[in-house]
Design an enzyme around this catalytic site. Structure first.
Site, PDB file in Angstrom:
ATOM      1  N   CYS A 114       5.817   0.073  -3.669  1.00 20.67           N
ATOM      2  CA  CYS A 114       5.789   0.559  -2.289  1.00 20.67           C
ATOM      3  C   CYS A 114       6.608   1.830  -2.080  1.00 20.67           C
ATOM      4  O   CYS A 114       6.369   2.578  -1.134  1.00 20.67           O
ATOM      5  CB  CYS A 114       6.267  -0.535  -1.344  1.00 20.67           C
ATOM      6  SG  CYS A 114       5.261  -2.037  -1.393  1.00 20.67           S
ATOM      7  N   HIS A 252       7.878   2.819   5.505  1.00 24.54           N
ATOM      8  CA  HIS A 252       6.913   1.987   4.804  1.00 24.54           C
ATOM      9  C   HIS A 252       6.557   0.812   5.708  1.00 24.54           C
ATOM     10  O   HIS A 252       7.430   0.170   6.279  1.00 24.54           O
ATOM     11  CB  HIS A 252       7.537   1.508   3.491  1.00 24.54           C
ATOM     12  CG  HIS A 252       6.830   0.372   2.841  1.00 24.54           C
ATOM     13  ND1 HIS A 252       5.482   0.391   2.600  1.00 24.54           N
ATOM     14  CD2 HIS A 252       7.288  -0.821   2.392  1.00 24.54           C
ATOM     15  CE1 HIS A 252       5.132  -0.746   2.018  1.00 24.54           C
ATOM     16  NE2 HIS A 252       6.211  -1.498   1.890  1.00 24.54           N
ATOM     17  N   ASN A 282       0.417  -3.962   4.993  1.00 23.58           N
ATOM     18  CA  ASN A 282       1.206  -3.266   3.976  1.00 23.58           C
ATOM     19  C   ASN A 282       0.253  -2.681   2.935  1.00 23.58           C
ATOM     20  O   ASN A 282      -0.327  -3.416   2.142  1.00 23.58           O
ATOM     21  CB  ASN A 282       2.175  -4.251   3.323  1.00 23.58           C
ATOM     22  CG  ASN A 282       3.074  -3.609   2.285  1.00 23.58           C
ATOM     23  OD1 ASN A 282       2.891  -2.454   1.901  1.00 23.58           O
ATOM     24  ND2 ASN A 282       4.053  -4.361   1.802  1.00 23.58           N
TER      25      ASN A 282
END
Length: 325
Positions: A114, A252, A282
């Site tokens: 990520c 994020h 996500n």
């Protein structure tokens, strides 16, 4: 003092057409829309079509970023793709993207899960600011749906597919926080925490099985707020700016509670947070550029703004950057 900065001159994004809602997941696992929204803020996510791979998403996002920058692919001499779901073990997804776009020059992937987009941005900054690249594409692209266990309600509801891209070009600056371009980075990793978030298969572990995401959610949440806040604080300090100067916080998109927790810890107004977690979930390395693209599209994020970005992912890796648009 004259310096060369790396400026973001175009931002793009792409989301697959198929949408999975929380109601769809309630028919797969023991969950409800209310349960998911309360714990994550997620309401829906996009899923790649059968046969649609990471490079396909990356190419579409890159085209939008190029158009926004007013650049032709022939002017791009560097492509970096941040992904944890590559088309193949090798060659790199960036190589495939380069071919599909018809570009020339260097191309390679960066894998920091990520945090990958911020890591890739830092690598590209080294090329552009040193005169090794005249125009670069940095792309975060993921097909997370391919590594989800759709019987595990603690993970399958969290992720979506998508891609975001930025075009980077050199600009002249005076070496002050008012310069246009990337001002600072803070990149970190703690390899002792690999068991908190990982995929349980791979080339060396099992040659016949695609691994699935496994996560200790409570532990990841605890580390996320602390580590991300520390990286963001460091990036702000290195840039020589103050928290009050930040126009937009583009984090994020892991979990709305994490976004709110980090903003509060940094003393940032929640109204300055660009959040797409409800609609995108996500998307790992794609989440920051996708959220950035949404902010540009709706007119919130504009030239001259000071943007703070951050992420935390498997590794554990975490990173932040301060950028003047």
């Amino acid at each position: 003092m004259s310096v060369t900065r790396t400026a973001v001159t175009g931002v793009g994004g792409y989301l697959p057409e198929t949408i999975l809602t929380n109601e769809d997941f309630s028919r797969m696992v023991d969950t409800t829309d209310e349960w998911i929204v309360a714990r994550t803020g997620i309401r829906k996510r996009h899923k790649a079509a059968d046969g649609q791979v990471t490079s396909d998403l990356a190419v579409e996002a890159a085209k939008v970023a190029l158009a926004a920058a007013g650049r032709d692919i022939s002017e791009i001499d560097l492509i970096i793709v941040a992904t944890t779901t590559p088309d193949m073990t090798f060659p790199s997804t960036a190589s495939i993207v380069q071919h599909k776009l018809g570009a020339k020059g260097a191309a390679f992937d960066v894998q920091a899960v990520c945090s990958g987009f911020v890591y890739a941005l830092s690598v590209a900054d080294g090329f552009v600011a040193r005169g090794l690249s005249k125009a670069a594409l940095v792309i975060g692209a993921e097909v997370m749906s391919r590594i989800l266990d759709y019987t595990d309600r603690s993970t399958c509801i969290l992720f979506g597919d998508g891609a975001g891209a930025v075009v980077l070009e050199p600009v002249a600056g005076q070496g002050t926080p008012d310069d246009r371009g990337i001002l600072s980075f803070d990149l970190q990793c703690d390899g002792s925490k690999t068991d908190l978030l990982y995929v349980d298969g791979g080339v060396f572990e099992d040659g016949h099985r695609v691994g699935k995401i496994r996560m200790q959610g409570n532990q990841v949440f605890k580390h996320a707020v602390q580590k991300i806040s520390e990286a963001a604080e460091a990036a702000i300090e290195k840039a020589g700016v103050h928290h009050d100067s930040v126009d937009w916080f583009i984090p994020h998109q892991a979990n709305q509670r994490i976004l709110d927790g980090v903003a509060d810890r940094l003393g940032l107004d929640r109204a300055k947070v660009i959040s797409t977690v409800a609609d995108h979930a996500n998307t790992s390395a794609a989440s920051i550029p996708l959220a950035w693209f949404e902010g540009v599209k709706d007119g919130r994020v504009k030239a001259g703004d000071l943007v703070l970005i951050e992420a935390l992912g498997g590794g554990l890796t975490w990173a932040a950057a301060a950028i003047r648009l």
